[in-house]
Design a protein around this motif. Sequence first.
Motif, mmCIF file in Angstrom:
data_model
loop_
_atom_site.group_PDB
_atom_site.id
_atom_site.type_symbol
_atom_site.label_atom_id
_atom_site.label_comp_id
_atom_site.label_asym_id
_atom_site.label_seq_id
_atom_site.Cartn_x
_atom_site.Cartn_y
_atom_site.Cartn_z
ATOM 1 N N PRO A 74 27.501 -18.508 -53.223
ATOM 2 C CA PRO A 74 27.601 -17.043 -53.337
ATOM 3 C C PRO A 74 27.130 -16.358 -52.055
ATOM 4 O O PRO A 74 25.992 -16.546 -51.620
ATOM 5 C CB PRO A 74 26.680 -16.708 -54.516
ATOM 6 N N ALA A 75 28.027 -15.564 -51.486
ATOM 7 C CA ALA A 75 27.720 -14.936 -50.197
ATOM 8 C C ALA A 75 26.474 -14.059 -50.287
ATOM 9 O O ALA A 75 25.637 -14.051 -49.379
ATOM 10 C CB ALA A 75 28.919 -14.114 -49.728
ATOM 11 N N ARG A 76 26.339 -13.356 -51.410
ATOM 12 C CA ARG A 76 25.205 -12.427 -51.516
ATOM 13 C C ARG A 76 23.878 -13.176 -51.528
ATOM 14 O O ARG A 76 22.903 -12.749 -50.917
ATOM 15 C CB ARG A 76 25.351 -11.583 -52.788
ATOM 16 N N LEU A 77 23.830 -14.282 -52.228
ATOM 17 C CA LEU A 77 22.574 -15.032 -52.284
ATOM 18 C C LEU A 77 22.227 -15.613 -50.912
ATOM 19 O O LEU A 77 21.059 -15.600 -50.492
ATOM 20 C CB LEU A 77 22.663 -16.143 -53.328
ATOM 21 N N THR A 78 23.229 -16.114 -50.231
ATOM 22 C CA THR A 78 22.964 -16.665 -48.897
ATOM 23 C C THR A 78 22.562 -15.555 -47.934
ATOM 24 O O THR A 78 21.646 -15.730 -47.119
ATOM 25 C CB THR A 78 24.198 -17.420 -48.378
ATOM 26 N N GLU A 79 23.213 -14.392 -48.050
ATOM 27 C CA GLU A 79 22.855 -13.272 -47.164
ATOM 28 C C GLU A 79 21.406 -12.837 -47.383
ATOM 29 O O GLU A 79 20.674 -12.586 -46.424
ATOM 30 C CB GLU A 79 23.788 -12.081 -47.429
ATOM 31 N N VAL A 80 20.995 -12.743 -48.622
ATOM 32 C CA VAL A 80 19.613 -12.340 -48.897
ATOM 33 C C VAL A 80 18.643 -13.432 -48.444
ATOM 34 O O VAL A 80 17.604 -13.146 -47.838
ATOM 35 C CB VAL A 80 19.424 -12.012 -50.393
ATOM 36 N N ALA A 81 18.987 -14.665 -48.711
ATOM 37 C CA ALA A 81 18.120 -15.760 -48.269
ATOM 38 C C ALA A 81 17.963 -15.741 -46.754
ATOM 39 O O ALA A 81 16.876 -16.006 -46.222
ATOM 40 C CB ALA A 81 18.697 -17.097 -48.734
ATOM 41 N N HIS A 82 19.032 -15.397 -46.058
ATOM 42 C CA HIS A 82 18.973 -15.400 -44.590
ATOM 43 C C HIS A 82 18.002 -14.365 -44.033
ATOM 44 O O HIS A 82 17.498 -14.526 -42.920
ATOM 45 C CB HIS A 82 20.375 -15.150 -44.020
ATOM 46 N N VAL A 83 17.733 -13.335 -44.806
ATOM 47 C CA VAL A 83 16.750 -12.342 -44.352
ATOM 48 C C VAL A 83 15.394 -13.021 -44.154
ATOM 49 O O VAL A 83 14.673 -12.749 -43.193
ATOM 50 C CB VAL A 83 16.625 -11.192 -45.374
ATOM 51 N N SER A 85 14.948 -16.561 -44.295
ATOM 52 C CA SER A 85 15.050 -17.852 -43.597
ATOM 53 C C SER A 85 15.418 -17.653 -42.140
ATOM 54 O O SER A 85 15.562 -18.617 -41.397
ATOM 55 C CB SER A 85 16.103 -18.737 -44.277
ATOM 56 N N LEU A 86 15.597 -16.401 -41.752
ATOM 57 C CA LEU A 86 16.016 -16.040 -40.391
ATOM 58 C C LEU A 86 17.359 -16.684 -40.050
ATOM 59 O O LEU A 86 17.567 -17.221 -38.957
ATOM 60 C CB LEU A 86 14.935 -16.426 -39.371
ATOM 61 N N GLY A 87 18.234 -16.608 -41.017
ATOM 62 C CA GLY A 87 19.611 -17.042 -40.788
ATOM 63 C C GLY A 87 19.876 -18.510 -41.041
ATOM 64 O O GLY A 87 21.007 -18.978 -40.860
ATOM 65 N N LEU A 147 12.529 -14.791 -57.442
ATOM 66 C CA LEU A 147 11.367 -15.544 -56.949
ATOM 67 C C LEU A 147 11.780 -16.901 -56.387
ATOM 68 O O LEU A 147 11.340 -17.311 -55.305
ATOM 69 C CB LEU A 147 10.347 -15.726 -58.081
ATOM 70 N N VAL A 148 12.636 -17.591 -57.117
ATOM 71 C CA VAL A 148 13.029 -18.934 -56.670
ATOM 72 C C VAL A 148 13.896 -18.844 -55.415
ATOM 73 O O VAL A 148 13.710 -19.615 -54.461
ATOM 74 C CB VAL A 148 13.756 -19.687 -57.798
ATOM 75 N N LEU A 149 14.828 -17.905 -55.404
ATOM 76 C CA LEU A 149 15.666 -17.763 -54.209
ATOM 77 C C LEU A 149 14.810 -17.467 -52.976
ATOM 78 O O LEU A 149 14.993 -18.087 -51.915
ATOM 79 C CB LEU A 149 16.689 -16.640 -54.416
ATOM 80 N N THR A 150 13.866 -16.556 -53.111
ATOM 81 C CA THR A 150 13.026 -16.188 -51.972
ATOM 82 C C THR A 150 12.118 -17.342 -51.568
ATOM 83 O O THR A 150 11.930 -17.616 -50.375
ATOM 84 C CB THR A 150 12.195 -14.933 -52.318
ATOM 85 N N HIS A 151 11.585 -18.014 -52.567
ATOM 86 C CA HIS A 151 10.755 -19.199 -52.298
ATOM 87 C C HIS A 151 11.542 -20.231 -51.484
ATOM 88 O O HIS A 151 11.066 -20.724 -50.454
ATOM 89 C CB HIS A 151 10.304 -19.777 -53.647
ATOM 90 N N ARG A 157 13.497 -21.636 -43.858
ATOM 91 C CA ARG A 157 13.052 -21.070 -42.573
ATOM 92 C C ARG A 157 12.312 -22.121 -41.753
ATOM 93 O O ARG A 157 11.447 -22.841 -42.265
ATOM 94 C CB ARG A 157 12.125 -19.890 -42.866
ATOM 95 N N HIS A 158 12.629 -22.178 -40.498
ATOM 96 C CA HIS A 158 11.997 -23.175 -39.627
ATOM 97 C C HIS A 158 10.694 -22.616 -39.078
ATOM 98 O O HIS A 158 10.632 -22.116 -37.960
ATOM 99 C CB HIS A 158 12.940 -23.578 -38.502
ATOM 100 N N TRP A 159 9.689 -22.698 -39.917
ATOM 101 C CA TRP A 159 8.374 -22.224 -39.500
ATOM 102 C C TRP A 159 7.353 -23.313 -39.849
ATOM 103 O O TRP A 159 7.662 -24.286 -40.545
ATOM 104 C CB TRP A 159 8.024 -20.883 -40.154
#
Length: 227
Positions: A74-83, A85-87, A147-151, A157-159
């Motif tokens: 789903p594009a929306r979930l990946t787009e939000v996750a990228h915020v 995960s920094l892409g 919560l799970v998506l953001t987690h 994210r490469h941190w």
Amino acid sequence: MSAIGDSPAAAPLVRLALNGALPMLNHPRVLLVKGHTEWPPREGANMRPAKALLTLSLVGVIFGPPSARAYDVPARLTEVAHVYSLGVGEIRCPSETEWSADFASSFSSAYTNLRDDYTVLGPRVCAGALNVGTATVPGWQQALGVLVLTHEAFHLRHWRFRRDEGKVECQALVYFRDAAQRLGATASQAEDLYPYALALHSYKVRLFPQYRDPACLVPPWSPPPDS
Ligand SMILES: [Zn+2]
């Protein structure tokens, strides 16, 4: 995907960050031997003693050969996750059939493959995240999705703390209301969902203490003022 394509013998040790938001209580631990992972023990299963017992955040690869793709991205979930995960990474929503065939579904609601940078969310999590701000699914499920998506996004994210469940979970709580709004909630709805996130977090920590970061300043929740 349940299959990454590594044969167990040849597979390098790959760590999957597993989100235990809704783990099965009879699967509190998984068994890990380098290069090969035992399946989580089922009740009554005759498992050999493991050389190492690691918690859910430290799981190796046990996947078999690849199967045909049966998941959405789903594009929306990946787009939000990228915020967050920094892409980095891709969010996958498998079909019920594929998810039930994925070994992780027996003890987790989602996981992230840290080597190949993708996250797999179980159907219940996907439905929650895709219906934030609607009356289609219950509030607790929407909060679970957020919560799970953001987690998982903070696992992608490469941190330096991407493998630290406590740090990742802390960030998911800090950005919960922001993520809820990005997924479609109003500010008011995001506030209403947040207590569910705190309850889900408490539930998770009760089962798996590694999800608690003692240094985390968990954003407080307060009832809305009288209007
Ligand atoms: Zn995690």
